[in-house]
Design an enzyme around this catalytic site. Structure first.
Site: not given
Ligand code: NAD
Length: 407
Positions: A251
């Site tokens: 991130c």
């Molecule tokens: N993980 C963190 O610590 C964190 C913290 C704050 C913000 N974020 C933000 O949150 C968002 C998600 O991050 P994350 O870490 O959960 O990602 P991740 O990669 O852990 O999970 C994303 C999930 O979404 C699924 N996916 C992707 N495209 C899809 C679609 N079109 N339809 C359905 N499912 C779909 C993937 O298969 C995956 O399981 C990002 O924008 C990230 O920058 C993450």
């Protein structure tokens, strides 16, 4: 309600709503992940959520968007990565929004939890929904503020929320109030989006400052952490950031870049953010130089054992981890590099400059430590036996200060 994207953000959010008594349909495009969850098997290493979700009887994981057709609200938690161009890769978000446009009932609420640059929710979500004939859907943004590995409770972190209009804000706010202790409305979608990016840009700049300061202290013959200990006694106007081998993770680098790009595109000059990014890029290369200095001999042929590969303490994530660069560059310089990270799964590979897997030490034993010409501490996982490192290693480069702190 629906949760789209069952990853690091979506799954804990789904679990929090299930705990609060809601029925949750979780949509993910990864069929394997959905199968695991449906069987009650965990997909996030640090959070045991799947069994509880299964037992609740209120959670359904699916790859079929149609299953969301009765949901009055959907939280979108899909990745928002950078494309090779350095700009936002809109693909996963656009796909998720199109799926929701096709199935959600009239007047349902779409809340974007994914991180977006200012204007993203308005154009890529509200605009896209309107273009698909779904201007009836309410649209809100509520950026996620997870702190992986820190064991912080989701509900205890204040939750920003913004709406495209008053109705959207009201709907999103009252939903999140069922789960979060404190819900903080912002005056616009863009304020919430920019706040999230600024929080991570703040960390990026301060980590760069800490590393630059540590290098200055080394040149001045000062112990940077002793200076930080002293500075941290100030009860106002100072937040401590410790030096390390460099910044990583999914991130912070991405969000700082999204903010810098958005600022440049709008005609501003985000020089500090861009300088911080350059400092982060250089930092692991400086660690390699510090290894040579510590060894007092050329790296070629030296046995170097790296401790910790994950980008930060107590997580198993290696995305942009500085250790990967340190390992690669040490190997390029001819060092015999081995590594140990008890949190990484058995299939995880740390590669040299030619893409070959470097040897892994599954267990940390005194013999491996004492055989190494140099042990390099790159991640200060709490589960590593730091006393053993202290007593067995012949020479240590401790980029985290963990040995100084007493492990
Ligand atoms: N993980 C963190 O610590 C964190 C913290 C704050 C913000 N974020 C933000 O949150 C968002 C998600 O991050 P994350 O870490 O959960 O990602 P991740 O990669 O852990 O999970 C994303 C999930 O979404 C699924 N996916 C992707 N495209 C899809 C679609 N079109 N339809 C359905 N499912 C779909 C993937 O298969 C995956 O399981 C990002 O924008 C990230 O920058 C993450």
């Amino acid at each position: 309600m629906g949760v789209v994207g069952l990853g690091g953000v979506g799954l804990p959010l789904a679990a929090a709503y299930v705990d609060a008594g809601f029925r949750v349909v979780g949509l993910d495009r990864d069929a394997q992940r959905v199968r695991e969850l449906a069987a009650g098997r965990d997909v996030l290493r640090h959070q045991a959520l799947a069994a509880g979700l299964l037992e609740s009887g209120r959670f359904l994981a699916t790859t079929d968007p149609e299953r969301l057709s009765h949901c009055a609200a959907a939280f979108v938690c899909v990745p928002t990565p950078l494309a090779a161009s350095g700009l936002l890769d809109e693909g996963p978000l656009s796909t998720a929004v199109a799926a929701l446009a096709g199935v959600l009932p009239r007047g349902a609420l779409v809340v974007i939890e994914s991180t977006l640059p200012p204007g993203g929710t308005r154009t890529l979500v509200a605009g896209a929904l309107a273009a698909q004939g779904r201007a009836d859907l309410l649209v809100a943004h509520s950026p996620e503020r997870e702190d992986p590995g820190a064991g912080r409770s989701l509900r205890a972190v204040p939750k920003l929320v913004a709406g495209r209009d008053e109705r959207s804000l009201r709907a999103a706010r009252s939903l999140h109030e069922c789960v979060f202790d404190s819900v903080v409305p912002t005056e616009s979608l863009e304020v919430a989006e920019a706040a999230k990016l600024y929080e991570n840009a703040y960390r990026s700049v301060n980590i760069a400052l800490a590393n630059e300061f540590a290098a200055a202290c080394a040149a001045l013959g000062l112990d940077a952490r002793a200076v930080l200990d002293a500075a941290a006694t100030k009860p106002f106007g100072f937040q401590r950031f410790d030096p390390g081998p460099g910044m990583g993770g999914h991130c912070i680098p991405k969000d700082a870049r999204l903010l810098a790009n958005a600022a440049r595109a709008a005609g501003a000059s985000p020089e500090l953010l861009e300088l911080a990014a350059r400092i982060h890029e250089r930092r692991p290369l400086l660690v390699v130089e510090e290894c040579a200095a510590k060894l007092g001999r050329p790296l070629a042929g030296a046995r170097v054992l790296l401790l910790g590969v994950a980008y930060k303490r107590d997580v198993d994530v290696t995305t942009h981890a500085p250790a990967l660069v340190v390992a690669r560059e040490l190997a390029r310089a001819g060092a015999e590099v081995g590594w140990h990270d008890p949190l990484l799964s058995a299939d995880r590979v740390v590669a040299d400059h030619a893409g070959r897997a470097l040897p892994r030490f599954e267990r940390l034993e005194a013999e491996a430590l004492s055989r190494a010409d140099l042990v390099v501490v790159l991640t200060d996982h709490r589960c590593i036996d730091w006393d053993l490192v202290r007593t067995s290693a012949r020479a240590v480069l401790d980029t985290r200060g963990v040995l100084r702190q007493g492990g």
